[in-house]
Design a protein around this motif. Sequence first.
Motif, PDB file in Angstrom:
ATOM      1  N   LYS A  80      37.434  36.557  48.687  1.00 17.77           N
ATOM      2  CA  LYS A  80      38.136  36.322  46.859  1.00 17.77           C
ATOM      3  C   LYS A  80      37.042  35.335  46.552  1.00 17.77           C
ATOM      4  O   LYS A  80      37.049  35.686  45.600  1.00 17.77           O
ATOM      5  CB  LYS A  80      39.860  35.847  47.396  1.00 17.77           C
ATOM      6  CG  LYS A  80      40.564  35.788  46.210  1.00 17.77           C
ATOM      7  CD  LYS A  80      41.407  35.579  46.151  1.00 17.77           C
ATOM      8  CE  LYS A  80      42.165  35.782  46.961  1.00 17.77           C
ATOM      9  NZ  LYS A  80      43.481  35.077  47.524  1.00 17.77           N
ATOM     10  N   LEU A  81      36.332  34.511  47.415  1.00 21.78           N
ATOM     11  CA  LEU A  81      35.619  33.713  46.052  1.00 21.78           C
ATOM     12  C   LEU A  81      34.160  34.131  45.712  1.00 21.78           C
ATOM     13  O   LEU A  81      33.555  34.120  44.698  1.00 21.78           O
ATOM     14  CB  LEU A  81      35.332  32.554  47.011  1.00 21.78           C
ATOM     15  CG  LEU A  81      36.303  31.285  47.461  1.00 21.78           C
ATOM     16  CD1 LEU A  81      36.238  30.815  48.834  1.00 21.78           C
ATOM     17  CD2 LEU A  81      36.637  30.612  45.954  1.00 21.78           C
ATOM     18  N   VAL A  83      34.154  37.025  45.208  1.00 17.16           N
ATOM     19  CA  VAL A  83      34.604  38.237  44.580  1.00 17.16           C
ATOM     20  C   VAL A  83      34.514  37.918  42.572  1.00 17.16           C
ATOM     21  O   VAL A  83      34.040  38.162  41.763  1.00 17.16           O
ATOM     22  CB  VAL A  83      35.407  39.296  44.368  1.00 17.16           C
ATOM     23  CG1 VAL A  83      36.107  40.146  43.448  1.00 17.16           C
ATOM     24  CG2 VAL A  83      35.624  40.217  45.252  1.00 17.16           C
ATOM     25  N   ASN A  84      35.323  36.321  43.287  1.00 21.12           N
ATOM     26  CA  ASN A  84      35.935  35.358  41.329  1.00 21.12           C
ATOM     27  C   ASN A  84      33.753  34.741  41.237  1.00 21.12           C
ATOM     28  O   ASN A  84      33.372  34.947  40.097  1.00 21.12           O
ATOM     29  CB  ASN A  84      36.148  34.519  42.015  1.00 21.12           C
ATOM     30  CG  ASN A  84      37.852  35.054  41.803  1.00 21.12           C
ATOM     31  OD1 ASN A  84      38.020  36.181  41.809  1.00 21.12           O
ATOM     32  ND2 ASN A  84      38.590  34.286  43.130  1.00 21.12           N
ATOM     33  N   ALA A  85      33.367  34.859  42.057  1.00 19.36           N
ATOM     34  CA  ALA A  85      31.695  34.556  42.065  1.00 19.36           C
ATOM     35  C   ALA A  85      31.004  35.133  41.048  1.00 19.36           C
ATOM     36  O   ALA A  85      30.614  35.273  40.100  1.00 19.36           O
ATOM     37  CB  ALA A  85      30.870  33.480  42.700  1.00 19.36           C
ATOM     38  N   ARG A  87      31.763  37.725  39.470  1.00 22.16           N
ATOM     39  CA  ARG A  87      32.152  38.023  38.388  1.00 22.16           C
ATOM     40  C   ARG A  87      32.302  36.575  37.114  1.00 22.16           C
ATOM     41  O   ARG A  87      31.634  37.570  36.005  1.00 22.16           O
ATOM     42  CB  ARG A  87      34.618  38.124  38.241  1.00 22.16           C
ATOM     43  CG  ARG A  87      34.919  39.472  38.804  1.00 22.16           C
ATOM     44  CD  ARG A  87      36.610  39.474  39.447  1.00 22.16           C
ATOM     45  NE  ARG A  87      36.611  40.569  39.294  1.00 22.16           N
ATOM     46  CZ  ARG A  87      37.747  40.712  40.189  1.00 22.16           C
ATOM     47  NH1 ARG A  87      38.839  40.254  39.811  1.00 22.16           N
ATOM     48  NH2 ARG A  87      38.083  42.253  40.864  1.00 22.16           N
ATOM     49  N   ALA A  88      32.540  36.053  37.840  1.00 25.61           N
ATOM     50  CA  ALA A  88      32.226  34.822  36.926  1.00 25.61           C
ATOM     51  C   ALA A  88      30.927  34.962  36.411  1.00 25.61           C
ATOM     52  O   ALA A  88      30.191  34.941  34.988  1.00 25.61           O
ATOM     53  CB  ALA A  88      32.156  33.297  37.378  1.00 25.61           C
ATOM     54  N   ARG A  91      30.386  37.957  33.797  1.00 23.70           N
ATOM     55  CA  ARG A  91      31.257  37.518  32.672  1.00 23.70           C
ATOM     56  C   ARG A  91      30.020  36.050  31.624  1.00 23.70           C
ATOM     57  O   ARG A  91      29.463  36.507  30.618  1.00 23.70           O
ATOM     58  CB  ARG A  91      32.227  36.516  32.718  1.00 23.70           C
ATOM     59  CG  ARG A  91      32.528  37.000  32.074  1.00 23.70           C
ATOM     60  CD  ARG A  91      34.141  35.991  31.097  1.00 23.70           C
ATOM     61  NE  ARG A  91      34.767  36.268  33.098  1.00 23.70           N
ATOM     62  CZ  ARG A  91      35.338  35.235  33.894  1.00 23.70           C
ATOM     63  NH1 ARG A  91      35.340  33.922  34.088  1.00 23.70           N
ATOM     64  NH2 ARG A  91      36.041  35.663  35.136  1.00 23.70           N
ATOM     65  N   ARG A 178      30.484  45.446  44.062  1.00 26.34           N
ATOM     66  CA  ARG A 178      31.219  45.224  44.316  1.00 26.34           C
ATOM     67  C   ARG A 178      31.356  46.678  45.195  1.00 26.34           C
ATOM     68  O   ARG A 178      32.474  46.373  45.659  1.00 26.34           O
ATOM     69  CB  ARG A 178      32.157  46.170  43.161  1.00 26.34           C
ATOM     70  CG  ARG A 178      32.359  45.072  42.031  1.00 26.34           C
ATOM     71  CD  ARG A 178      33.665  45.094  40.688  1.00 26.34           C
ATOM     72  NE  ARG A 178      34.137  44.201  39.796  1.00 26.34           N
ATOM     73  CZ  ARG A 178      34.462  44.160  38.632  1.00 26.34           C
ATOM     74  NH1 ARG A 178      35.198  45.723  38.150  1.00 26.34           N
ATOM     75  NH2 ARG A 178      34.824  43.842  37.774  1.00 26.34           N
TER      76      ARG A 178
END
Length: 188
Positions: A80-81, A83-85, A87-88, A91, A178
């Motif tokens: 989860k970390l 994937v969030n990293a 995405r950030a 972005r 991904r």
Amino acid sequence: MYETKYMFKFLIGILAIQIATVGLVILAPEDLQGIAWLRLIIPLIVVALFSAFWFSSLASHKSKDELSSLQEQHAREREKLQVNAERAKTRIMKKTQQQIAKEAKLVHGKANFKVGATLAGAMGFGALMLLTEMMTLGIMTITTAGGTLGGYLYRGHKEKKRIALVNGAIGNTLIKERKVLPKVVKKP
């Protein structure tokens, strides 16, 4: 639920030890003299050894179950970390690319105006030369200005293609990452 499962297994072991001990004491002869004590002590030691092995096995299974559940939980959190990293990161990269493209557009707009004014001036000078019958100088000036304008337009066209390619590559990179990310997370 998880702890009660092991509690009942330990409880069954304790009850089995107590039943075996009571049974052996009841079956023991009344006069325990000399070697007769061994007939009671040896079976009690065997029962104690079996129960010790049983409890040791239960404890090791319990610790292995807890360890595997913690490892799974940490793997999910790590995924989860990551994937969030990603995405950030994507972005921020898109935002930066948009900001760069916006600033480049502004700078190109100002430069286009200056170049256009200069080329219009050069074309006007060439036309003036043609009107005043300085044909060679007028034709050279108009040809040079036309060539400059063509090169400038060609460079602008290439720049637009490059920006479109970079913007498209960022989106494609995220899609590829991904697909690869779950494979990386599953490795121990």
